[in-house]
Design a protein around this motif. Structure first.
Motif, PDB file in Angstrom:
ATOM      1  N   ALA A 133     -21.475  23.513  83.822  1.00 29.57           N
ATOM      2  CA  ALA A 133     -22.699  24.167  84.292  1.00 29.57           C
ATOM      3  C   ALA A 133     -23.908  23.289  84.021  1.00 29.57           C
ATOM      4  O   ALA A 133     -23.943  22.523  83.050  1.00 29.57           O
ATOM      5  CB  ALA A 133     -22.873  25.516  83.602  1.00 29.57           C
ATOM      6  N   PRO A 158     -28.485  23.641  84.542  1.00 29.91           N
ATOM      7  CA  PRO A 158     -29.538  24.622  84.824  1.00 29.91           C
ATOM      8  C   PRO A 158     -30.077  24.453  86.243  1.00 29.91           C
ATOM      9  O   PRO A 158     -29.889  23.401  86.862  1.00 29.91           O
ATOM     10  CB  PRO A 158     -30.611  24.291  83.792  1.00 29.91           C
ATOM     11  CG  PRO A 158     -30.440  22.835  83.535  1.00 29.91           C
ATOM     12  CD  PRO A 158     -28.948  22.583  83.649  1.00 29.91           C
ATOM     13  N   GLU A 195     -26.046  27.264  87.159  1.00 29.56           N
ATOM     14  CA  GLU A 195     -25.877  28.584  86.558  1.00 29.56           C
ATOM     15  C   GLU A 195     -27.277  29.082  86.199  1.00 29.56           C
ATOM     16  O   GLU A 195     -27.976  28.452  85.400  1.00 29.56           O
ATOM     17  CB  GLU A 195     -24.996  28.460  85.320  1.00 29.56           C
ATOM     18  CG  GLU A 195     -24.500  29.764  84.793  1.00 29.56           C
ATOM     19  CD  GLU A 195     -23.424  29.535  83.739  1.00 29.56           C
ATOM     20  OE1 GLU A 195     -23.781  29.159  82.606  1.00 29.56           O
ATOM     21  OE2 GLU A 195     -22.237  29.735  84.068  1.00 29.56           O
ATOM     22  N   PHE A 242     -28.164  29.441  82.482  1.00 28.10           N
ATOM     23  CA  PHE A 242     -27.516  28.302  81.847  1.00 28.10           C
ATOM     24  C   PHE A 242     -27.719  28.266  80.336  1.00 28.10           C
ATOM     25  O   PHE A 242     -28.815  28.457  79.839  1.00 28.10           O
ATOM     26  CB  PHE A 242     -28.064  27.008  82.464  1.00 28.10           C
ATOM     27  CG  PHE A 242     -27.619  25.765  81.754  1.00 28.10           C
ATOM     28  CD1 PHE A 242     -26.334  25.283  81.907  1.00 28.10           C
ATOM     29  CD2 PHE A 242     -28.490  25.084  80.920  1.00 28.10           C
ATOM     30  CE1 PHE A 242     -25.921  24.138  81.255  1.00 28.10           C
ATOM     31  CE2 PHE A 242     -28.097  23.928  80.266  1.00 28.10           C
ATOM     32  CZ  PHE A 242     -26.806  23.457  80.430  1.00 28.10           C
ATOM     33  N   ARG A 243     -26.624  28.025  79.640  1.00 23.58           N
ATOM     34  CA  ARG A 243     -26.618  27.729  78.214  1.00 23.58           C
ATOM     35  C   ARG A 243     -25.661  26.553  78.016  1.00 23.58           C
ATOM     36  O   ARG A 243     -24.486  26.673  78.355  1.00 23.58           O
ATOM     37  CB  ARG A 243     -26.143  28.926  77.391  1.00 23.58           C
ATOM     38  CG  ARG A 243     -27.265  29.929  77.148  1.00 23.58           C
ATOM     39  CD  ARG A 243     -26.756  31.200  76.501  1.00 23.58           C
ATOM     40  NE  ARG A 243     -26.532  32.139  77.612  1.00 23.58           N
ATOM     41  CZ  ARG A 243     -25.422  32.816  77.830  1.00 23.58           C
ATOM     42  NH1 ARG A 243     -24.422  32.725  77.034  1.00 23.58           N
ATOM     43  NH2 ARG A 243     -25.309  33.611  78.862  1.00 23.58           N
ATOM     44  N   ASN A 273     -25.152  19.561  77.477  1.00 23.33           N
ATOM     45  CA  ASN A 273     -23.724  19.844  77.289  1.00 23.33           C
ATOM     46  C   ASN A 273     -23.109  18.801  76.361  1.00 23.33           C
ATOM     47  O   ASN A 273     -23.310  17.595  76.548  1.00 23.33           O
ATOM     48  CB  ASN A 273     -22.971  19.809  78.624  1.00 23.33           C
ATOM     49  CG  ASN A 273     -23.255  21.009  79.475  1.00 23.33           C
ATOM     50  OD1 ASN A 273     -23.224  22.142  79.010  1.00 23.33           O
ATOM     51  ND2 ASN A 273     -23.537  20.760  80.752  1.00 23.33           N
TER      52      ASN A 273
END
Length: 133
Positions: free
Chosen positions: A24, A26, A72, A75-76, A124
């Motif tokens: 994912a 952002p 996403e 997002f995280r 990430n």
């Protein structure tokens, strides 16, 4: 099912690597992803198929690995969980990242492998590793 409970019959399959990672990013993270995966790591950007409802994203290929990045909205980034990517000439990759000002952290603790961790441009966590010679 644990390894202690595997049935007494033979399997006719084996795993043979990973075709792609799906990570994912952002909203608006495609530019940072192009810098990291394309410019920094030297992967080739692929045409991304148009998917109904897609918020964007991009894809890259290098060697036998593809990285599919999808947007996403909430997002995280992965902070502990991470893909572990096998690399030939790990030291060269480490030097490339460090020469471009991208921090890496060498890690012990996985017998038979040299490895380091880093983060992509959107946060990430990634692991790169190579069998010890």
């Amino acid at each position: 099912m644990t390894s202690a409970t595997i049935p007494d019959f033979a399997f006719d399959f084996t795993f043979d690597g990973v075709h792609h990672l799906h990570l994912a990013i952002p909203p608006g993270g495609e530019g940072l992803s192009r810098v990291f995966w394309g410019d920094l790591l030297g992967m080739t950007e692929l045409e991304k198929p148009v998917e109904p409802g897609s918020l964007g994203g991009c894809r890259f290929r290098g060697g036998r690995l593809e990285v599919h990045l999808f947007v996403e909205s909430d997002f995280r980034p992965f902070r502990e969980a991470r893909p572990a990517i096998l690399v030939r000439c790990l030291g060269d990759l480490a030097r490339r990242l460090e020469d471009k000002g991208h921090p890496i952290t060498w890690e012990d603790g996985l017998p038979g492998f040299d490895r380091f961790h880093t983060f992509d441009k959107v946060g990430n966590r990634l692991e790169f590793l190579e069998p010890c010679s």
